[in-house]
Design an enzyme around this catalytic site. Structure first.
Site, mmCIF file in Angstrom:
data_model
loop_
_atom_site.group_PDB
_atom_site.id
_atom_site.type_symbol
_atom_site.label_atom_id
_atom_site.label_comp_id
_atom_site.label_asym_id
_atom_site.label_seq_id
_atom_site.Cartn_x
_atom_site.Cartn_y
_atom_site.Cartn_z
ATOM 1 N N GLU A 33 -0.552 -2.001 5.657
ATOM 2 C CA GLU A 33 0.536 -2.378 6.345
ATOM 3 C C GLU A 33 0.004 -0.829 6.980
ATOM 4 O OE1 GLU A 33 3.261 -1.440 8.902
ATOM 5 O OE2 GLU A 33 3.345 -0.518 7.382
ATOM 6 N N ASP A 58 0.838 -1.023 -0.162
ATOM 7 C CA ASP A 58 -0.027 -0.083 0.096
ATOM 8 C C ASP A 58 0.502 1.173 -0.078
ATOM 9 O OD1 ASP A 58 0.982 -0.595 2.720
ATOM 10 O OD2 ASP A 58 -0.601 0.373 3.826
HETATM 11 NI NI NI Z 1 6.066 0.979 5.571
#
Ligand code: NI
Length: 399
Positions: A139, A81
């Site tokens: 994340e 991401d």
């Molecule tokens: Ni990172």
């Protein structure tokens, strides 16, 4: 095996740089990695790896079965991401999406994961067991690892490897850490309920602002006097709200903050420790309170044995001068720790620093990497995987 891995990584390097630049131009925010996931699935499938999509929302899992009867499965996790940041770099492959940027290097992580899959799928004799590639979403909001674990991504896995880019380590080098790599990060919310009154007559009221200030002071001082100084805690109250007018005593204060810690025992005891301090002060002055303590991600605790395998493989593959043993952990957070609650693993820092240029920090709009790091990441992961299976085969024979 090392020369085969190195030669393949070398050969694939131009293609991997192309892949990284494609990902960099098309960043997607946490939980919205649809195009990224489809792209990853396409590349994995073309290498003959069995792919499962939509694992934990937008996650992608690639399974590479080993050739021998050995049943160990090693997971390799990368995240994919991007961040809500407007990129200020002006190179050709800069983000084409306004306000979204791969400013944390997850484009590099994804590329290294794909490169490792390409290399190992062409060297079946290198891996005695199975490899599971985890391409994790979200994340940056610390949710993706949880989604993937809940979706069964770790089923029948024995160990896990991960990496994160680091601009203060030069490209072609890696940073390895034994024990804690990152901190546990939790959210804290405290309400103090006093009693309103005239600003000139404090004895007829219960001043929530004054009590809140005692609470903050007591929390900070208690860290230094009641906690083991070798097991650090950072408690930051980042927001405080209360009161209505200069001459009215506040009846209520709300505070929110973040709590970082490294040691699992310290982490386990934090909610009770905080609540006791808040309670004792509020009780002294007759105020009421509420403490909401929300667990975020735990600390990344690297497994000693796997870190040893990683260190030996890196020294052999990259040379001693390219392997740094990191003396200090970071108080940042990383949801790789969610996997480590289930299986042992180790995460290393991949150097991406340019030699003769200013290196901007992670999450900076001018963040940029030395792309030679991709090759280093692929060699490190592929050779560590090979070493892992060698080791586990040897252990198997001993039994
Ligand atoms: Ni990172």
């Amino acid at each position: 095996m090392l020369s085969e891995i190195t030669a393949l990584a070398e050969k694939l390097a131009p293609r991997l740089i192309e892949i990284r630049r494609h990902l960099h131009t098309h960043p997607e925010l946490s939980g919205e990695e649809y195009q990224t996931a489809a792209y990853i699935a396409g590349v994995l499938s073309s290498t003959g790896i069995h792919v499962t999509e939509s694992v934990g929302k937008t996650g992608v899992v690639g399974n590479l079965p080993g050739v021998t009867a050995q049943h160990n499965t090693l997971a390799i996790r990368v995240d994919m991401d991007a961040l809500p940041i407007q990129e200020c770099n002006d190179f050709e492959f800069a983000s084409a999406k306004p306000g979204v940027m791969h400013a944390c290097g997850h484009d590099v992580h994804t590329t290294v994961g794909l490169g490792t899959a390409m290399v190992l799928s062409q060297l079946p004799e290198a891996i005695a067991g199975n490899i599971r590639f985890l391409f994790q979403p979200a994340e940056e909001v610390a949710l993706g690892a949880k989604w993937m674990v809940e979706a069964g991504a770790l089923k029948n896995t024995d160990a896990i490897l991960g990496l994160h880019v680091f601009p203060t380590i030069p490209a072609q080098s890696v940073g390895i850490r034994y024990g804690a790599l990152t901190a546990a990060a939790d959210d804290l919310e405290i309400f103090i309920y006093g009693e309103s009154g005239h600003g000139a007559r404090p004895h007829q009221a219960k001043d929530a602002i004054w009590i809140a200030s005692q609470v903050i002071t007591a929390l900070q001082q208690s860290i230094s006097r009641t906690q083991n100084p070798l097991r650090p805690i950072v408690l930051t109250i980042g927001q405080i709200q209360g009161g209505r007018a200069p001459n009215v005593i506040a009846d209520q204060v709300q505070m929110t903050g973040t709590v970082r810690s490294l040691h699992p025992e310290t982490h386990a005891n934090l909610p009770e420790w905080i609540e006791n301090i808040v309670a004792s002060i509020c009780n002294t002055y007759g105020a009421k309170y509420k403490v909401n303590y929300r667990r975020g991600v735990p600390s990344v605790q690297n497994d000693f044995h796997l870190t040893q395998i990683l260190e030996r493989a890196s020294r052999e593959a990259l040379g001693n001068e390219h392997v740094q043993i990191l003396p200090e952990p970071s108080l940042g957070a990383e949801d790789f720790s969610v996997y480590l609650e289930n299986i042992p693993g180790t995460m290393f820092r991949l150097g991406v620093g340019h030699q003769n240029r200013l290196n901007y920090p992670l999450h900076h709009p001018l963040f940029d990497v030395d792309e030679s790091a991709i090759r280093t990441g692929v060699i490190t992961l592929a050779y560590t995987a090979y070493k892992y299976f060698q080791q586990s085969e040897a252990n198997h024979e001993e039994i």
